[in-house]
Every structure is written in structure tokens, then in C-alpha cells.
Design an enzyme around this catalytic site. Structure first.
Site, PDB file in Angstrom:
ATOM      1  N   GLY A  36     -14.741   3.756   5.317  1.00  0.00           N
ATOM      2  CA  GLY A  36     -15.218   2.374   5.232  1.00  0.00           C
ATOM      3  C   GLY A  36     -16.350   2.248   4.230  1.00  0.00           C
TER       4      GLY A  36
ATOM      5  N   HIS B  36      -7.807  -1.597  14.600  1.00  0.00           N
ATOM      6  CA  HIS B  36      -9.154  -1.128  14.243  1.00  0.00           C
ATOM      7  C   HIS B  36     -10.150  -1.562  15.317  1.00  0.00           C
ATOM      8  CE1 HIS B  36     -12.910  -0.528  12.140  1.00  0.00           C
ATOM      9  NE2 HIS B  36     -12.243   0.247  11.303  1.00  0.00           N
TER      10      HIS B  36
ATOM     11  N   SER C 138     -17.906   7.276   9.356  1.00  0.00           N
ATOM     12  CA  SER C 138     -18.998   7.826   8.539  1.00  0.00           C
ATOM     13  C   SER C 138     -18.557   8.991   7.645  1.00  0.00           C
ATOM     14  CB  SER C 138     -20.183   8.240   9.418  1.00  0.00           C
ATOM     15  OG  SER C 138     -20.750   7.104  10.030  1.00  0.00           O
TER      16      SER C 138
ATOM     17  N   GLU D 230     -10.734   7.324  15.142  1.00  0.00           N
ATOM     18  CA  GLU D 230     -12.022   6.796  14.694  1.00  0.00           C
ATOM     19  C   GLU D 230     -12.913   6.562  15.909  1.00  0.00           C
ATOM     20  OE1 GLU D 230     -11.886   4.745  10.593  1.00  0.00           O
ATOM     21  OE2 GLU D 230     -11.545   3.258  12.131  1.00  0.00           O
TER      22      GLU D 230
ATOM     23  N   ASN E 116     -10.980   1.607   3.332  1.00  0.00           N
ATOM     24  CA  ASN E 116     -10.956   0.342   4.075  1.00  0.00           C
ATOM     25  C   ASN E 116     -12.182  -0.479   3.667  1.00  0.00           C
ATOM     26  OD1 ASN E 116     -10.847  -1.709   5.962  1.00  0.00           O
ATOM     27  ND2 ASN E 116     -11.333  -0.414   7.726  1.00  0.00           N
ATOM     28  N   TRP E 117     -11.955  -1.463   2.813  1.00  0.00           N
ATOM     29  CA  TRP E 117     -13.093  -2.256   2.305  1.00  0.00           C
ATOM     30  C   TRP E 117     -13.619  -3.254   3.334  1.00  0.00           C
ATOM     31  CZ3 TRP E 117     -11.150  -3.825  -3.300  1.00  0.00           C
ATOM     32  CH2 TRP E 117     -11.111  -2.687  -4.098  1.00  0.00           C
ATOM     33  N   LYS E 118     -12.889  -3.445   4.416  1.00  0.00           N
ATOM     34  CA  LYS E 118     -13.277  -4.434   5.442  1.00  0.00           C
ATOM     35  C   LYS E 118     -13.484  -5.794   4.777  1.00  0.00           C
ATOM     36  CE  LYS E 118     -14.946  -0.626   8.188  1.00  0.00           C
ATOM     37  NZ  LYS E 118     -15.849  -0.117   9.206  1.00  0.00           N
TER      38      LYS E 118
HETATM   39  P1  PGA Z   1     -17.175   3.884   8.086  1.00  0.00           P
HETATM   40  O1  PGA Z   1     -15.933   3.028   8.616  1.00  0.00           O
HETATM   41  O2  PGA Z   1     -16.642   4.891   7.094  1.00  0.00           O
HETATM   42  O3  PGA Z   1     -18.056   2.857   7.426  1.00  0.00           O
HETATM   43  O4  PGA Z   1     -17.813   4.528   9.253  1.00  0.00           O
HETATM   44  C1  PGA Z   1     -14.701   3.618   8.883  1.00  0.00           C
HETATM   45  C2  PGA Z   1     -13.776   2.568   9.457  1.00  0.00           C
HETATM   46  O5  PGA Z   1     -14.245   1.728  10.225  1.00  0.00           O
HETATM   47  O6  PGA Z   1     -12.577   2.555   9.146  1.00  0.00           O
END
Ligand code: PGA
Length: 275
Positions: free
Chosen positions: A248, A104, A225, A175, A9-11
Site C-alpha cells: 500500500g 480488503h 507495511s 494482511e 494497491n494505491w487505495k
Molecule cells: P500498507 O497497506 O502497505 O500501507 O500497510 C497494505 C494494504 O492495505 O494492502
């Protein structure tokens, strides 16, 4: 055994199309040699089209040959109309998108997305043939038991959706917000043993609503994370209750993303008894 699913998930990253294409090409090259894990990438909307065209992902999906699948980071609940700024599930399928992340925590937090909205989006995504990755998770961890909120969010999200529509496609991503790198809790993932308990709880809720068969078929992912260091622990230490990871921050680092694919591949190969 179904292959574990890794979702990147590149956001709202990276900032340019050139960077997105570069990042995607590294994942593509790495995944071409991957046998034991499936990989999906969720780039920002403006880059979906150029990535799809460059790699011909839509045609590859039709032939069942796409090494990397495309995911969207959200989808609206209507097909078309006066909904400024929204993107419909039908538009996404037209772009070769297979998966869509819904609910999300960042959308719940910054955009006021409610369980009812997530429910409408989930239904629409399923109706248009997308595979929804439904995100659920509590803001804060209190005590050792699985938070009830996780069950409530799940029940509200699937409310009134017929089992036939749901069971072949639904993916649930647990999550915990406190574990997400953006969630303010630093970089500490949930423990594999707690995730194991939560995955069992998620399947229990689904079994109560839809029966054991459905609960077994739905895939459960862990997110929050995930790094190259901890990725494999969610498979090796959880007696296969966890079917993938949603990544992420670490997915934006070419080297680390490659290592995550390698770590999950290895764990999956070991689980199959491949040496
Ligand atoms: P993160 O994000 O791996 O940076 O904690 C995961 C997510 O929000 O999908």
C-alpha cells in the site's frame, strides 16, 4: 517456479489523473527490465481507463505481453443493474483489468463488507475471468499461533465455489490488520517466520477443502507495511511458501516502489540460482 507477484494497491491515491499517469509511468519503466517478478498496479477506478488507453494494456494482455498488469480495488457481484455506485467485474475486464482485490480490511471496516459479500464478489470475479486477490487477516495478534479467524474468513470466502473455478486463479493475500499502515498499529510488518507459518496454515485449509493440488496452485501473498527494506525477507526467509507481496503506502513513493521491485527481483533470481 512461478514469478513472485508484486501488487501495488494505491487505495484512494493519488488525487489527480496526471499524478496517477506519472506514478504508473515510473512503474512501467522500472518493470520493463524486470525478469523475475510480475507486477500489478491497482489505481483508483477513475484512473483505470486513462492508464489502460495510454499504454494499450488490454491489447497487450490479449497478446500476453503486458509488462505491468492492471488490478481493480473491488468489484460488485452482479454484472449490471440498479446498483448505484457499484462497478461490475465485466466492466473491469473491458478495461484490461486482470486482478481484483476483494475483501480488503479497509472495506470490511469502513463499508461493513461481510464474509458473505466477499463470497459473492469472489464467485462473480472468477466467473468473469478476473484473478481475485482475496484479503484475509486478523485485527489483533494474540499469542503466537496463527489466528483461527484467518481460516474462518478463508472458508467463508470460498464457500460453495467449485474447485475448478477457483484453483487456477485464486490468490490469497494475508494482511494482518495490525500490520497495515492504516490499521493503527504503526509501521511494523509481520515477521517472515510468522508469515511462513500462516502461509502453511492457509494451504492446509485449502487442502482440507479442495485437496493438495489446489492448495499448492493457489498463490499466497503477504501484505502489511511492506517496504523496500523488508520486501525481500518474505521470499528469502520463508522457504518459498510466500508467492508475492501486496503493497500500500510504499507503492506511492516512486523511489521506494522501484526498490521493492528490485528487492523482490533479486530474491527471486537468487532462488533460481541466477548470480
Ligand atoms: P500498507 O497497506 O502497505 O500501507 O500497510 C497494505 C494494504 O492495505 O494492502
Amino acid at each position: 517456479m512461478t514469478k513472485p507477484l508484486i501488487v501495488f494497491n494505491w487505495k484512494m491515491n493519488p488525487q489527480t489523473e496526471a499524478e496517477a499517469v506519472e506514478l504508473f509511468s515510473h512503474v512501467w519503466t522500472r518493470v520493463k527490465t524486470a525478469k523475475y517478478a510480475a507486477v500489478a498496479v491497482a489505481p483508483p477506478f477513475p484512473f483505470l481507463s486513462s492508464i489502460e488507453k495510454r499504454w494499450g494494456i488490454r491489447d497487450l494482455e490479449v497478446r500476453g505481453e503486458a509488462p505491468v498488469h492492471l488490478a481493480a480495488q473491488d468489484a460488485f457481484w452482479e454484472r449490471e443493474g440498479a446498483y448505484t455506485g457499484e462497478i461490475s467485474p465485466a466492466m473491469e475486464t473491458g478495461l484490461g483489468v486482470t486482478y481484483v482485490i476483494l475483501g480488503h480490511s479497509e472495506r470490511r471496516r469502513f463499508l461493513g463488507e461481510t464474509d458473505a459479500m466477499v463470497n459473492a464478489k469472489l464467485r462473480a470475479a472468477l466467473e468473469y475471468g478476473l484473478r481475485p486477490i482475496l484479503c484475509i487477516g486478523e485485527e489483533m495478534r494474540e499469542g503466537n499461533s496463527v489466528p483461527e479467524l484467518v481460516g474462518t474468513q478463508l472458508k467463508n470466502a470460498v464457500h460453495d465455489i467449485p474447485p475448478l473455478l477457483l484453483e487456477a486463479s485464486l490468490i490469497v493475500a494475508y494482511e494482518p490488520v495490525w500490520a497495515i499502515s492504516s490499521g493503527g498499529g504503526g509501521l511494523s510488518a509481520d515477521t517472515p517466520s510468522d508469515m511462513h507459518k500462516t502461509a502453511i496454515y492457509i494451504r492446509k485449509v485449502l487442502a482440507e477443502l479442495y485437496g493438495e493440488g489446489c492448495a499448492e496452485r493457489v498463490r499466497v501473498l503477504y501484505g502489511g507495511s511492506v517496504t523496500a527494506e523488508n520486501a525481500s525477507s518474505f521470499f528469502t526467509e520463508t522457504e518459498r511458501t510466500v508467492n508475492g507481496v501486496l503493497v500500500g503506502r510504499a507503492s506511492l513513493n516512486i523511489e521506494e516502489a522501484g526498490k521493492i521491485i528490485g528487492a523482490v527481483e533479486l530474491a527471486a533470481a537468487l532462488a533460481l540460482g541466477v548470480s
